[in-house]
Design an enzyme around this catalytic site. Structure first.
Site, PDB file in Angstrom:
ATOM      1  N   CYS A  99       0.824  -1.203   0.000  1.00 41.08           N
ATOM      2  CA  CYS A  99       0.000   0.000   0.000  1.00 41.08           C
ATOM      3  C   CYS A  99       0.856   1.249   0.000  1.00 41.08           C
ATOM      4  O   CYS A  99       2.078   1.193   0.081  1.00 41.08           O
ATOM      5  CB  CYS A  99      -0.948   0.023   1.204  1.00 41.08           C
ATOM      6  SG  CYS A  99      -0.126   0.424   2.738  1.00 41.08           S
ATOM      7  N   GLY A 125      -0.835   0.280  -4.878  1.00 39.73           N
ATOM      8  CA  GLY A 125      -2.063  -0.421  -4.510  1.00 39.73           C
ATOM      9  C   GLY A 125      -3.221   0.008  -5.381  1.00 39.73           C
ATOM     10  O   GLY A 125      -3.488   1.209  -5.502  1.00 39.73           O
ATOM     11  N   ASN A 199       1.116   1.179   6.330  1.00 41.85           N
ATOM     12  CA  ASN A 199       1.840   0.400   5.334  1.00 41.85           C
ATOM     13  C   ASN A 199       2.788  -0.523   6.078  1.00 41.85           C
ATOM     14  O   ASN A 199       3.679  -0.062   6.774  1.00 41.85           O
ATOM     15  CB  ASN A 199       2.630   1.328   4.405  1.00 41.85           C
ATOM     16  CG  ASN A 199       3.432   0.557   3.375  1.00 41.85           C
ATOM     17  OD1 ASN A 199       3.163  -0.597   3.090  1.00 41.85           O
ATOM     18  ND2 ASN A 199       4.443   1.207   2.816  1.00 41.85           N
ATOM     19  N   GLY A 200       2.592  -1.828   5.943  1.00 35.37           N
ATOM     20  CA  GLY A 200       3.454  -2.790   6.627  1.00 35.37           C
ATOM     21  C   GLY A 200       2.685  -4.016   7.076  1.00 35.37           C
ATOM     22  O   GLY A 200       1.644  -4.344   6.523  1.00 35.37           O
ATOM     23  N   TYR A 341      12.180  -2.434  -7.884  1.00 34.83           N
ATOM     24  CA  TYR A 341      10.895  -2.634  -8.550  1.00 34.83           C
ATOM     25  C   TYR A 341       9.765  -1.748  -8.047  1.00 34.83           C
ATOM     26  O   TYR A 341       9.045  -1.152  -8.820  1.00 34.83           O
ATOM     27  CB  TYR A 341      10.481  -4.101  -8.434  1.00 34.83           C
ATOM     28  CG  TYR A 341       9.116  -4.407  -9.000  1.00 34.83           C
ATOM     29  CD1 TYR A 341       8.875  -4.328 -10.372  1.00 34.83           C
ATOM     30  CD2 TYR A 341       8.067  -4.781  -8.180  1.00 34.83           C
ATOM     31  CE1 TYR A 341       7.624  -4.603 -10.895  1.00 34.83           C
ATOM     32  CE2 TYR A 341       6.806  -5.062  -8.688  1.00 34.83           C
ATOM     33  CZ  TYR A 341       6.592  -4.978 -10.051  1.00 34.83           C
ATOM     34  OH  TYR A 341       5.360  -5.246 -10.562  1.00 34.83           O
TER      35      TYR A 341
END
Length: 597
Positions: A99, A125, A199-200, A341
């Site tokens: 995300c 996301g 986020n995580g 990436y």
């Protein structure tokens, strides 16, 4: 797409019952062998304030750092409907970031800027998006399933006035993205309301949830983020931001979070700094937090610095920006795949330009794995910058040999007569004029299972390429991620099962070379120790607590908002990797996380 405005509540229950506290990388075939005082400069990671002495006059808060590991996801199943191609498939054979988050303080158009920033983070996301704004001390929320442009329109943004907002874009790791799990989450408790975007991945989620439920807490989602709200609600710390500190001291895992209350914006990053979080400022003094600097660029905010690993930043009108340390850790372990990436090339992540990193990866490949060729092409979009670096160093022209379609939806109706490599052909179209009769070097960012690479090679040869030489701008991936990224189990990773020569034969290319691991670390220079390379080396900075760790198989549960007890998901767990560098004496159970973000 479905969207909703909501304000959920949490009861402030009592306190918790107890504290919670191998192979060469190159192969040829046989025939070829201003308003708030913000620091302006980013110190070197070794001097991060939260690793040593805080750079603020505010008190320092320290706790013991626990092992942040995370469950990881295996191959996604295809759509069960016959005749439909799902893009949760092998044709989308890449790791996925979970995300992106945004926080804005002090701008009269906070929600609209948040909307634009989320659009810039859409690559992190695509399954759900949400914004929480504060107006007249009330937190108002709009969330929905789909892309940012599908969830929000003019009327939705009109529901979100105010000078403070947080936002979130989400990638769903199962077949359906449930609205109730789309963030940011908002909760009301006895001292007011709080919103959070995360986020995580919290690896002690199950333990925390069970303890909270034993003490009377009621959960509305299966998301580990909801645990954070409950911990804030039961905390007895004062003032409010100390409730966040108190809650985060109980968390284990990877987290970059933004919180909002009626008068404060708070940003927090875990002590290892696995996931990125940056801070910037607009010309009117508004403070902005975001997962990547590309979000700052779009809304004309100036990049100031990273939120340091283990740092808590509190922003309000009275005191401006305050900083304190959540906990110390000797050195960060930032995800190297952000540079390979995940992040956009125009972002600055962990203090380094993503574009420059990828360009250098290509140059290294051209130097250490040269081959006679006529043209260099890329697998778009993530392989483009590395391909430019390769072409420049090799003195060979770069051309667009593959054209990517940006208009393919999540599923597509396939004709009854099967088309070979249908999914890849929908997304990538070869340019025969570039390829025919040529010796082609094709650069990609990574190989995961190898399925997509084999189809791309076949596509290029069918378009007339005389030779196809694969160059991969990352070392071979031999280990699954334990820190919040959706990757297959180690048994599915082709580099964990095959040598480079065996992979070359499987893919069908004329030669294959990966970015040498040692060269990657050398390129990073003094920053080398501050990155996590576990997926390349199998040496995890924080060891899983048991060799037979469990990992979640994606696609086993179409509803990723589980309604039943956590134990009901046991049927979807498989044994984790047993051939990696885990400590033998460590036999404790690895916590199971219901979901990543």
């Amino acid at each position: 797409m479905a969207a909703t405005a909501n304000l959920s509540t949490l009861s402030s229950s009592s306190t918790l019952s107890k504290p919670i506290s191998k192979n060469p990388s190159f192969s040829l075939n046989p025939s070829q062998k201003a308003a708030f005082p913000l620091p302006k400069t980013l110190p070197k990671p070794s001097s991060f304030p939260c690793n040593h002495v805080p750079y603020t006059q505010k008190p320092q808060f320290t706790t013991c750092s626990k092992n942040p590991i995370s469950d990881f996801f295996s191959a996604n199943k295809s759509d069960p409907e016959d005749g439909f191609l799902s893009f949760f498939s092998d044709d989308d054979d890449k790791p996925r970031e979970e995300c992106g988050v945004v926080g804005i303080f002090g701008d009269p158009e906070a929600s609209r800027l948040c909307y634009l920033a989320l659009h810039a983070l859409q690559h992190r996301g695509q399954e759900g998006a949400g914004i929480v704004a504060v107006n007249n001390d009330v937190l108002q929320s709009v969330t929905g399933v789909g892309l940012v442009s599908e969830v929000f329109n003019e009327s939705k943004l009109d529901q979100l006035p105010g000078e403070m907002a947080i936002g979130h874009v989400r990638y769903s790791t199962a077949g359906a993205s449930m609205l109730k799990n789309v963030q940011p989450f908002v909760a009301g408790y006895r001292f007011g309301s709080v919103g959070v975007a995360h986020n995580g991945n919290l690896v002690n989620y199950k333990e925390l949830r069970e303890m909270l439920e034993d003490n009377g807490s009621i959960f509305n989602t299966s998301s580990d983020t909801e645990v954070v709200l409950h911990l804030i609600a039961i905390s007895k710390a004062r003032p409010f931001f100390m409730r966040i500190v108190d809650a985060c001291e109980k968390l284990e895992g990877a987290y970059s979070m933004v919180f909002v209350t009626k008068d404060k914006l708070v940003a927090v990053r875990d002590p290892y700094g696995f996931r990125p979080l940056v801070m910037g400022r607009r010309s009117n003094g508004a403070v902005v937090f975001a997962s990547e600097t590309c979000a700052l660029d779009l809304i004309e905010a100036t990049y100031e610095r990273e939120v340091y690993p283990g740092e808590v930043l509190v922003v309000d009108k009275k005191d401006g920006v305050q900083s304190l340390c959540l906990m110390r850790h000797p050195e960060p372990k930032q995800c190297i795949f952000e540079h390979i990436y995940f992040s956009l090339p125009n972002s600055v992540v962990f203090g380094r330009s993503v574009y420059e990193s990828r360009h250098r990866f290509g140059e290294i490949l051209a130097t250490e794995a040269p081959v006679e060729c006529d043209v260099v092409i890329a697998v778009p979009d993530s392989g483009v910058v590395a391909a430019l670096g390769y072409a420049a160093k090799a003195g060979v022209p770069f051309q667009q040999g593959l054209i990517r379609s940006h208009y393919v939806g999540r599923t597509f109706i396939e004709p009854s007569q099967k088309i070979r490599d249908f999914g890849v052909k929908l997304k990538l179209s070869p340019v025969r004029g570039v390829l025919e009769g040529k010796r082609v070097v094709v650069v990609d960012d990574s190989i995961v299972r190898g399925t997509t690479s084999s189809k791309i090679v076949r596509l290029l040869k069918e378009a007339g390429a005389k030779e196809v030489h694969m160059r991969i701008a990352s070392p071979p991936i031999i280990g699954s991620c334990y820190y919040g990224v959706d990757t297959p189990s180690s048994e599915e990773l082709i580099s964990n099962r095959m040598s480079v020569e065996e992979i070359r034969e499987f893919i069908g290319c004329d030669s294959l070379a990966f970015l040498p691991f040692d060269s990657l670390k050398k390129m990073l220079g003094s920053d080398n120790p501050n990155f996590c390379y576990a997926c390349f080396s199998g040496n995890y900075p924080v060891k899983p607590r048991e060799k037979k760790a469990k990992v979640k198989r994606v696609g086993d549960f179409l509803d990723d908002g589980l309604n039943g007890p956590i134990d009901a998901i046991d049927g979807g767990w498989v044994k984790g990797p047993q051939n990696l560098d885990f400590e033998k004496e460590d036999e404790a159970l690895v916590p199971e996380s219901a979901e990543q973000h």
